[in-house]
Scaffold this active site. Sequence first.
Site, PDB file in Angstrom:
ATOM      1  N   CYS A   1     -26.330   2.157  19.391  1.00  0.00           N
ATOM      2  CA  CYS A   1     -27.297   1.511  18.525  1.00  0.00           C
ATOM      3  C   CYS A   1     -27.613   0.107  19.020  1.00  0.00           C
ATOM      4  O   CYS A   1     -27.138  -0.321  20.070  1.00  0.00           O
ATOM      5  CB  CYS A   1     -26.736   1.430  17.101  1.00  0.00           C
TER       6      CYS A   1
ATOM      7  N   ARG B   1     -30.681   2.552  14.902  1.00  0.00           N
ATOM      8  CA  ARG B   1     -29.716   3.627  15.110  1.00  0.00           C
ATOM      9  C   ARG B   1     -30.174   4.695  16.087  1.00  0.00           C
ATOM     10  O   ARG B   1     -31.318   5.147  16.035  1.00  0.00           O
ATOM     11  CB  ARG B   1     -29.391   4.303  13.778  1.00  0.00           C
ATOM     12  N   LEU B   2     -29.260   5.044  16.979  1.00  0.00           N
ATOM     13  CA  LEU B   2     -29.369   6.248  17.800  1.00  0.00           C
ATOM     14  C   LEU B   2     -28.316   7.201  17.257  1.00  0.00           C
ATOM     15  O   LEU B   2     -27.115   6.972  17.408  1.00  0.00           O
ATOM     16  CB  LEU B   2     -29.108   5.936  19.271  1.00  0.00           C
TER      17      LEU B   2
ATOM     18  N   VAL C   1     -23.173  10.785  16.156  1.00  0.00           N
ATOM     19  CA  VAL C   1     -22.132  11.403  15.332  1.00  0.00           C
ATOM     20  C   VAL C   1     -22.534  11.263  13.870  1.00  0.00           C
ATOM     21  O   VAL C   1     -22.908  10.166  13.428  1.00  0.00           O
ATOM     22  CB  VAL C   1     -20.765  10.740  15.576  1.00  0.00           C
TER      23      VAL C   1
ATOM     24  N   ASN D   1     -22.280  -0.972  17.197  1.00  0.00           N
ATOM     25  CA  ASN D   1     -22.866  -0.284  18.345  1.00  0.00           C
ATOM     26  C   ASN D   1     -21.724   0.255  19.180  1.00  0.00           C
ATOM     27  O   ASN D   1     -20.892  -0.520  19.665  1.00  0.00           O
ATOM     28  CB  ASN D   1     -23.710  -1.269  19.164  1.00  0.00           C
ATOM     29  N   GLY D   2     -21.643   1.579  19.345  1.00  0.00           N
ATOM     30  CA  GLY D   2     -20.584   2.120  20.176  1.00  0.00           C
ATOM     31  C   GLY D   2     -20.073   3.455  19.688  1.00  0.00           C
ATOM     32  O   GLY D   2     -20.673   4.114  18.839  1.00  0.00           O
TER      33      GLY D   2
ATOM     34  N   ASP E   1     -17.722   7.582  12.760  1.00  0.00           N
ATOM     35  CA  ASP E   1     -16.754   6.596  13.246  1.00  0.00           C
ATOM     36  C   ASP E   1     -17.071   5.211  12.711  1.00  0.00           C
ATOM     37  O   ASP E   1     -16.201   4.333  12.682  1.00  0.00           O
ATOM     38  CB  ASP E   1     -16.700   6.593  14.772  1.00  0.00           C
TER      39      ASP E   1
ATOM     40  N   SER F   1     -20.985   9.160  32.895  1.00  0.00           N
ATOM     41  CA  SER F   1     -21.251   8.627  34.230  1.00  0.00           C
ATOM     42  C   SER F   1     -19.967   8.092  34.848  1.00  0.00           C
ATOM     43  O   SER F   1     -19.007   7.774  34.145  1.00  0.00           O
ATOM     44  CB  SER F   1     -22.307   7.518  34.131  1.00  0.00           C
TER      45      SER F   1
END
Length: 614
Positions: free
Chosen positions: A2, A50-51, A54, A77-78, A102, A377
Amino acid sequence: MCGITGWIDWNHDLKQNKDVLERMTATLADRGPDAKGLWLSSHAALGHRRLSVVDPEGGAQPMIKERDGNTYVVVYNGELYNFMDLRHTLKSKGYQFQSNSDTEVLLVAYMEWGPECVEYFNGIFAFGIWDDKNQTLFMARDRLGVKPLFYAETRTGIVFGSEIKAVLGNDEIKAEVDDEGLSEVFIMGPSRTPGHGVFKGIFEVRPGFCLLYDRDGSHLRRYWQFESKPHTDDMETTVETIRELLIDAVERQLVADVPVCTFLSGGIDSSAISAIAAEAYKRDRTGQLHTYSIDYADNEKYFKANEFQPNSDAPWVKKVSEYLGTQHHYKFVDTQQLVDALDESLYVRDLPGMADIDSSLYLFCKEIKKDATVALSGECADEMFGGYPWFYSPEAFKNNSFPWVRNFEERMALLSPEFYHRIQPKEYLNARYQETLNEVPCLPGERAEDAARRTLFYMNMLWFMTTLLERKDRMSMGTGLEVRVPFCDHRLMEYVWNIPWEMKNCDDREKGILRRALKGMLPEDVLMRKKSPYPKTHNPGYLAAVRERLTRIIENPNAPLLQFVDKAKLSQLLGTSDIGFNKPWFGQLMNGPQLFAYLIQVNTWFEKYKISIR
């Protein structure tokens, strides 16, 4: 993942400043394209983009919880990879949860443990928590700095955000640079001194640090650092421990309620992550793993092997994908796209960066985002296991400087004499180097050679790794793609930190011990492939394009860049068929064409951000 932002002010009623918070939050729309949220009180205002990864339904932010008459509000964010373990622990202490996110676990952890909550987290994070009763803001950043967090103090408060643009979105903060900021751009760039935000008055919470802000000001604390101690495990145990820690890190990071994929270059780092992920997908019957690689139009035609890029990726990508049974997607970038995206990649980074190395990743992530929301990655394995050429170069131990900074005198010669005298490049570079030396966690009694190598590892993790992590975060989040980096799991990092060089370099191969740990996961020739970095274009058309654009810039008498460079010398360089800088001047990839592109970004940066010099 986010975008977060916030504003604390003791002298203003922030409920009357919703428009400012709206503006700050809007700058982060690319990081969080799925939803936005605002929360305002008299002295605190928090914004969130927000992305959804979860619990899309239950993880909305800012998230608010109340306990014993107190209100706690978080923007975060995370990802916490151990949030289910923490949720179980907190439930045993009597806490109830209203979601499966989370975010709620993180907030409840703060309610239970206060600032010490960061000690319990395994993940990548940057967050701010407002404690309304005590009128305090607590901010923290993950141990290795995967997620960003910037801030600036005002006369009556503090402003923070995931990116610099969010901080600049507040009228209290001006787009200004002083001599130190200019030195960061022209001397240290595209890396950045830890904790510095380049803009005057803007700072970054360093990896492994947290900050408590109250009416007495800011209180910065380091909660995590590498601990140097003797490594007592034998070779067999060490190899097995690395294998177990890496598998656990990858499998934890596959958890998401949206599609997950992996980057695949055919090198051992991305191939290892893809192998573990593919095996987990088969075991759990969750379908076929999708993998992605990047290459450039006509690169096969122009590619020339060198000490930094011994071979191209394409044949290795095909071999690994077929071996693992993944659904592979080849993505290609052409020259004009690379040039055009220099401006976009500058904006998502807020600073001049790694030129087309940035813009190609931005374009790559943009393509992946069409199919997936989360990708894994292979960053950080080289810094941890010793994969870069300078770990094997005697010069790196003699130069008393950062080994990825090359051709320093040649680059500084392009500055105008007045500007050179003003920023004193040699002195500035040396001061930053000495600062780094002073904080290396030494091991008493260690041999001089081992101590020197430990210093080199620390410099790489503190400077070079964070530069690459910044690049990965901004270019991916600028497209709404979350990228996770399993090698950055702090448990793995802590363990490998103390493994002696003789073990790391076993079998006389760079990252030899990692290759041993991956035995049986990948074909033998893939395991033994010589390191090759992230691919870049070798098309001469790219050099021609950036040469032409930079020439146009310096022919404009109002170009900001002309304040800093020697126009005659730069013009001469632009007009020379052999421009020099045939070896990288930064890292492994930034040669002559990237120098021109970097200067283009510097000029665009001053124009786009309307920067004034103090």
